[in-house]
Enzyme design. Structure first.
Site, PDB file in Angstrom:
ATOM      1  N   GLY A  48      78.105  27.402  -9.652  1.00 21.79           N
ATOM      2  CA  GLY A  48      79.435  27.030  -9.045  1.00 21.79           C
ATOM      3  C   GLY A  48      79.240  27.054  -7.745  1.00 21.79           C
ATOM      4  O   GLY A  48      78.308  27.464  -6.939  1.00 21.79           O
ATOM      5  N   GLN A  53      81.676  26.729   0.893  1.00 20.33           N
ATOM      6  CA  GLN A  53      80.427  26.854   0.940  1.00 20.33           C
ATOM      7  C   GLN A  53      79.490  25.799   1.449  1.00 20.33           C
ATOM      8  O   GLN A  53      78.385  25.639   1.872  1.00 20.33           O
ATOM      9  CB  GLN A  53      79.979  27.349  -0.391  1.00 20.33           C
ATOM     10  N   CYS A 101      74.672  34.561  -4.754  1.00 19.24           N
ATOM     11  CA  CYS A 101      75.450  33.586  -4.232  1.00 19.24           C
ATOM     12  C   CYS A 101      74.502  32.851  -3.339  1.00 19.24           C
ATOM     13  O   CYS A 101      73.869  33.158  -2.444  1.00 19.24           O
ATOM     14  CB  CYS A 101      76.588  34.391  -3.288  1.00 19.24           C
ATOM     15  N   LEU A 102      74.920  31.687  -3.407  1.00 16.51           N
ATOM     16  CA  LEU A 102      74.141  30.612  -2.705  1.00 16.51           C
ATOM     17  C   LEU A 102      74.484  30.673  -1.018  1.00 16.51           C
ATOM     18  O   LEU A 102      73.404  30.477  -0.249  1.00 16.51           O
ATOM     19  CB  LEU A 102      74.667  29.279  -2.963  1.00 16.51           C
ATOM     20  N   HIS A 143      84.347  34.539  -9.275  1.00 13.45           N
ATOM     21  CA  HIS A 143      83.382  34.493  -8.166  1.00 13.45           C
ATOM     22  C   HIS A 143      83.750  33.129  -7.253  1.00 13.45           C
ATOM     23  O   HIS A 143      83.781  33.474  -6.083  1.00 13.45           O
ATOM     24  CB  HIS A 143      81.960  34.538  -8.617  1.00 13.45           C
ATOM     25  N   GLU A 144      84.054  32.209  -7.980  1.00 14.83           N
ATOM     26  CA  GLU A 144      84.255  30.978  -6.952  1.00 14.83           C
ATOM     27  C   GLU A 144      85.647  30.811  -6.469  1.00 14.83           C
ATOM     28  O   GLU A 144      86.129  30.419  -5.524  1.00 14.83           O
ATOM     29  CB  GLU A 144      84.258  29.472  -8.060  1.00 14.83           C
ATOM     30  N   HIS A 147      85.789  32.772  -3.252  1.00 13.69           N
ATOM     31  CA  HIS A 147      85.453  32.041  -2.346  1.00 13.69           C
ATOM     32  C   HIS A 147      86.669  31.401  -1.611  1.00 13.69           C
ATOM     33  O   HIS A 147      86.787  31.221  -0.298  1.00 13.69           O
ATOM     34  CB  HIS A 147      84.364  30.972  -2.743  1.00 13.69           C
TER      35      HIS A 147
HETATM   36 NI    NI Z   1      79.141  32.227  -4.167  1.00 14.89          NI
END
Ligand code: NI
Length: 190
Positions: A48, A53, A101-102, A143-144, A147
């Site tokens: 995701g 991000q 996480c990216l 998680h998303e 963000h």
């Molecule tokens: Ni993340």
């Protein structure tokens, strides 16, 4: 368009993002943002990605899991776009997800997540929706959602001894976690 991914330390990842005006969902700006999220997530093999991000402080995220090399044990999720998300927990139970996480390259850890949630928001065409998500997939949505509220997964880690690199995860923990995933999916669904 593939956009650069912001990394922890960038203040955009710590903002409570602004809601999208429902009248703007069809606009080229928001539709272009969604296209860029899809391109960037697929390029980086994320499960995701959320707008901050890629440097945009708006309440938009996407989830999509398909043959994911970073998370080979995750159940498949078709592309889902969520605008102005809200999440409600439908159980007091928690399980431990093993998250990465990216925006936090190289690091993973165990994060407590709710295994049964309701997700509401607007879809890509601006239509309101409400649906339930379960198990590992519910963790991905949480998680998303974090963000767009300026929250990163380390903020939620309770067992700090679980921090590890991806290499150590693959070498030491992935096999055991696959068994945990099977049990979570067995109990709660995907
Ligand atoms: Ni993340």
């Amino acid at each position: 368009m593939i956009r650069p991914i912001t990394h922890i330390g960038n203040p955009v990842l710590r903002q409570v993002c602004d809601a999208v005006d429902p009248g703007d969902v069809a606009s080229p700006v928001i539709q272009g943002l969604i296209n860029d999220l899809v391109d960037t997530k697929r390029h980086a093999n994320g499960a995701g990605i959320a707008a901050p991000q890629i440097g945009v402080a708006l309440r938009v995220f996407i989830v999509e899991v398909h043959n994911n090399p970073r998370y080979p044990y995750k159940p498949e999720v078709p592309l889902d776009v969520v605008i102005n998300p809200e999440i409600t927990f439908l159980t007091d139970d928690r399980y431990e997800n093993f998250e990465g996480c990216l925006s936090i390259p190289g690091l993973r850890a165990r994060v407590p997540r709710c295994p049964h949630i309701r997700v509401t928001g607007l879809s890509r065409d601006g239509a309101p929706f409400s649906k339930e998500e379960r198990g590992i997939t519910a963790g991905t949505y949480q998680h998303e959602f974090d963000h767009v509220n300026g929250v990163l997964f380390p903020d939620r880690v309770q067992d700090t001894s679980s921090y590890c690199t991806w290499e150590e995860f693959h070498a030491r923990y992935e096999e055991g976690f696959r068994d945990e995933v099977a049990s979570i999916v067995g109990r709660w669904g995907a």
